[in-house]
Design an enzyme around this catalytic site. Structure first.
Site, short mmCIF file in Angstrom:
data_model
loop_
_atom_site.label_atom_id
_atom_site.label_comp_id
_atom_site.label_asym_id
_atom_site.label_seq_id
_atom_site.Cartn_x
_atom_site.Cartn_y
_atom_site.Cartn_z
N CYS A 5 19.14 -3.70 3.96
CA CYS A 5 19.17 -4.00 2.53
C CYS A 5 20.36 -3.33 1.86
O CYS A 5 20.56 -2.11 2.05
CB CYS A 5 17.87 -3.54 1.87
N CYS A 41 17.42 2.10 -4.27
CA CYS A 41 16.06 1.65 -4.55
C CYS A 41 15.05 2.57 -3.88
O CYS A 41 15.24 2.99 -2.73
CB CYS A 41 15.89 0.21 -4.04
N CYS A 64 15.65 -8.50 -1.82
CA CYS A 64 14.71 -7.51 -1.27
C CYS A 64 14.15 -8.07 0.03
O CYS A 64 13.24 -8.91 0.01
CB CYS A 64 13.58 -7.22 -2.26
N GLN A 80 -4.70 -6.10 1.00
CA GLN A 80 -3.64 -5.49 1.80
C GLN A 80 -2.34 -6.26 1.60
O GLN A 80 -2.34 -7.49 1.50
CB GLN A 80 -4.02 -5.48 3.28
N PHE A 98 -16.61 1.54 0.54
CA PHE A 98 -15.34 1.19 -0.10
C PHE A 98 -14.95 -0.22 0.36
O PHE A 98 -13.82 -0.46 0.79
CB PHE A 98 -14.24 2.19 0.24
N ASN A 154 -13.17 -7.44 2.90
CA ASN A 154 -12.16 -7.60 3.95
C ASN A 154 -12.73 -7.29 5.34
O ASN A 154 -12.41 -7.98 6.32
CB ASN A 154 -10.96 -6.70 3.65
N GLU A 163 -19.07 -0.56 -3.10
CA GLU A 163 -17.75 -0.47 -3.73
C GLU A 163 -17.93 0.09 -5.14
O GLU A 163 -18.96 -0.13 -5.78
CB GLU A 163 -17.11 -1.86 -3.76
N CYS A 205 -5.58 5.57 4.79
CA CYS A 205 -4.21 5.38 4.32
C CYS A 205 -3.57 6.71 3.96
O CYS A 205 -2.55 6.74 3.27
CB CYS A 205 -4.17 4.41 3.13
#
Length: 431
Positions: free
Chosen positions: A66, A72, A153, A262, A291, A296, A312, A387
């Site tokens: 990029c 960026c 991008c 996601q 959660f 998903n 959730e 994550c």
């Protein structure tokens, strides 16, 4: 300028070296390199700098694809060869587990990774009119609140990247160009949506421009005058809704452009496949999905014939999960509840009943109250999708050192190539 030998990468993909006994984090440096760097922040115990010259490059260093890399703030690892990025993230996960929890998994799973360009189907871009540069649409600059002057991008799908300049031209012609701070992008199987955050109503001329742009480029505009729940479809009024497919499980998952999904649909499919293999849901089992979001993982688990309870914190997402369960013929196999799992207690968790197995997919804060609430009747198997390696390590320590689970395996999932973000999946089984 100081010169240093880079030892490793930290959690922000900065090279780590030492200067007079102090740890120095060097942006743009890679392990094994000798670099010259300039410091821009000094604290009593550490300092932060940026590479000014690479004196001895790593064999894994590659030219960034990029033209905006380095300015960026959207990417931090384009200068590192993609498979080396995966290896670095695996080391980061293992280091967190050992240093924070004194744990090593019995098995290190093969990393999950895929295409490294055009993968990002969700993005939130800032819109800002700058007198010296004109209308800007992009991510923030690195270490700055300024907006990067993006013309392309490559981590966005090509058809979205190609619209960055036309969007600038469109927005500069609107009467509310100074009252349009953000555009949120969501790419689905059947349509691409752009949600415009507007602080003032559109004029009739503005509406005409937006309709013409949407028709010309084949996108759908939503308008969001207040919070995320206020977003509504503007043009075209009719047409397909946003959705993503999980073909291995025969599922189509509908979602709103402001609801969490996601960002990388291909890797998401591979992650679900891995999660189902580790969880091994069986007909008749009772399984918790905590959660759960819009389902998903819940619906792939339910497809096995297991009975699933999804929990959730956001009522809007559980409503969407119920709609997806009904649309996919799984309403009889699942039930959903709304609860703040960050305030989970042994009593509130026990009120959900016994579970044979459990899947946990928390945000970055982790699931510490959930794992602390597990009692003697806890599930025999827990799959934890993380994550944040540090909160996974913290929660894994509780599961193993306090709750008696074996740490059967763990591995990384490269959901965000070219960034320092580390997604992972781990399996815990009762000893």
């Amino acid at each position: 300028m100081p010169v240093g030998k880079i030892e490793s990468l930290d959690h922000d993909a900065r090279g780590v070296t030492r200067l007079e006994g102090k740890t120095v984090f060097v942006e743009g440096a890679l392990p094994g390199e000798t670099v010259e760097y300039a410091l821009f922040r000094e604290k009593p115990n550490y300092a932060v700098g940026e590479v000014s010259a690479v004196l001895r490059p790593s064999c894994a260093r590659v030219p960034p694809r990029c033209p905006h890399f380095g300015t960026c703030g959207g990417c931090s690892m384009q200068h590192l060869e993609p498979t080396a990025q995966v290896a670095a993230k695996q080391r980061l996960l293992e280091n967190n587990l050992w240093h924070l929890a004194r744990l090593k998994p019995e098995q290190v799973y093969n990393p999950i990774y895929g295409p490294t360009w055009g993968y990002r189907h969700r993005a939130r871009l800032t819109v800002r009119m700058v007198e010296s540069k004109g209308m800007l649409v992009g991510f923030h600059e690195k270490r700055s609140s300024y907006v990067a002057d993006l013309h392309t991008c490559p981590i966005l799908p090509a058809h979205v990247s190609d619209l960055l300049v036309p969007l600038r031209q469109l927005f500069v012609g609107l009467s509310i160009r100074d009252r349009l701070p953000q555009v949120e992008i969501a790419v689905g199987e059947k349509c691409t949506v752009m949600v415009l955050r507007i602080l003032e109503p559109l004029s009739g001329a503005d509406e005409k421009l937006l309709r013409a742009f949407a028709d010309e480029h084949g996108i759908v505009f939503f308008l969001q005058p207040k919070g995320p729940a206020s977003a509504y479809r503007f043009h075209p009024v009719d047409g397909p809704d946003l959705s993503y497919l999980l073909p291995e499980f025969g599922l189509e998952m509908r979602f709103s452009p402001t609801e969490f999904t996601q960002v990388n649909p291909g890797i998401n499919q591979m992650l679900i496949r891995r999660a189902m293999r580790l969880l091994d849901p069986q007909p008749g089992e009772r399984i918790a999905d905590l959660f759960c979001g819009l389902g998903n993982f819940t619906l792939p688990i339910a497809r096995s014939g297991a009975r699933v309870v999804g929990v959730e914190g956001l009522k809007e997402l559980t409503r969407r999960a119920e709609e997806n369960a009904a649309a996919n013929g799984l309403a009889a196999n699942v039930s959903f509840g709304v609860a703040n799992l960050f305030e989970c207690t042994p009593k509130s968790l026990g009120a959900l009943g016994h579970f044979d197995k459990m899947l946990i997919d928390p945000p970055r804060e982790g699931a510490v109250e959930v794992v602390k609430a597990l009692g003697e009747d806890s599930p025999g198997r827990i799959v934890y999708v993380s994550c944040n390696p540090s909160t996974l390590a913290r929660d894994a320590a509780i599961l193993v050192h306090q709750k008696g689970y074996r740490f059967s395996g763990a591995g990384i999932v490269n959901m965000f190539p070219h960034t320092s973000h580390v997604e992972s999946i781990a399996l815990f089984e009762k000893a």
